[in-house]
Design an enzyme around this catalytic site. Sequence first.
Site, PDB file in Angstrom:
ATOM      1  N   LYS A  62       0.836  -1.200   0.000  1.00 16.06           N
ATOM      2  CA  LYS A  62       0.000   0.000   0.000  1.00 16.06           C
ATOM      3  C   LYS A  62       0.874   1.255   0.000  1.00 16.06           C
ATOM      4  CE  LYS A  62      -3.779  -2.225   2.560  1.00 16.06           C
ATOM      5  NZ  LYS A  62      -4.492  -2.278   3.857  1.00 16.06           N
ATOM      6  N   SER A  87      -1.498   0.413   6.859  1.00 17.16           N
ATOM      7  CA  SER A  87      -1.655  -0.699   7.804  1.00 17.16           C
ATOM      8  C   SER A  87      -2.509  -1.788   7.176  1.00 17.16           C
ATOM      9  CB  SER A  87      -2.309  -0.214   9.104  1.00 17.16           C
ATOM     10  OG  SER A  87      -3.605   0.274   8.860  1.00 17.16           O
ATOM     11  N   ASP A  88      -2.481  -2.941   7.817  1.00 15.24           N
ATOM     12  CA  ASP A  88      -3.367  -4.022   7.388  1.00 15.24           C
ATOM     13  C   ASP A  88      -3.680  -4.898   8.583  1.00 15.24           C
ATOM     14  OD1 ASP A  88      -4.481  -4.976   4.636  1.00 15.24           O
ATOM     15  OD2 ASP A  88      -4.056  -6.794   5.769  1.00 15.24           O
ATOM     16  N   GLN A  89      -4.791  -5.613   8.477  1.00 16.78           N
ATOM     17  CA  GLN A  89      -5.230  -6.488   9.558  1.00 16.78           C
ATOM     18  C   GLN A  89      -5.874  -7.745   8.993  1.00 16.78           C
ATOM     19  OE1 GLN A  89      -9.081  -6.042  11.750  1.00 16.78           O
ATOM     20  NE2 GLN A  89      -7.756  -5.399  13.437  1.00 16.78           N
ATOM     21  N   PHE A 124      -0.490  -4.876  11.358  1.00 13.49           N
ATOM     22  CA  PHE A 124       0.831  -4.293  11.093  1.00 13.49           C
ATOM     23  C   PHE A 124       0.627  -2.851  10.671  1.00 13.49           C
ATOM     24  CE2 PHE A 124       4.598  -3.146   8.662  1.00 13.49           C
ATOM     25  CZ  PHE A 124       5.613  -3.621   9.490  1.00 13.49           C
TER      26      PHE A 124
END
Length: 213
Positions: A62, A87-89, A124
């Site tokens: 991203k 961020s990512d989840q 993260f």
Amino acid sequence: MASISPTTSFPFKIILGSSSPARREILADMGYEFIVMSADIDEKAIRKDKPDELVKALAEAKAEAIKLKLHGDCGPGSDQTTLLITSDQVMVSKGVIRERPRSAEEAREFIKGYSDDRAFAVNFVLVSNLSTGATKGGWDIPEIKFKNIPDEFIDRVVNQGEMTCVAGGLKLTHPSVLPFIIKELVGTADSVRGLPRELTEKLIRESLEAKAQ
């Protein structure tokens, strides 16, 4: 070409690389002014076997996609330091990575799997200092313990749709969900919503202090 609106309260600019309303709300609640840019990447094309590696790879992808959109506007020589937050989840249940469900049936499967069990929200966050090239990232992984989740509740939220369009297939901080969670959360609500406040604050500070790469 993307343009960055100047902030007035901080000696740096922030770009939030996410279209998530929850992440926008959290960052605003932290007191920051920012603009939003979407990465528009094919997340399904990025695959890792381990959840911590997957969320890191997605957050990094991203960031790279947004940097390309900016065409170097915020790099060395720009008037003001600019930070990019991506961020990512994913959720992990029974050792299996649960991303955003692709169908109502998959959402139902995810939620049934949580009943009388536990899951982990693997986050993260990456903060990139576009002015120096320094990057700082880190993980936050709260644990969620569930009570029995009745079938009628699962059917209702799946049919409504809006509560299942998130990583893991269930908005865990929604008031109707909280009665099915033991001791609420082992972690913070912000972590479950996709932007851990304490970690993000720490990474912002470190990215500002880091030397150019």
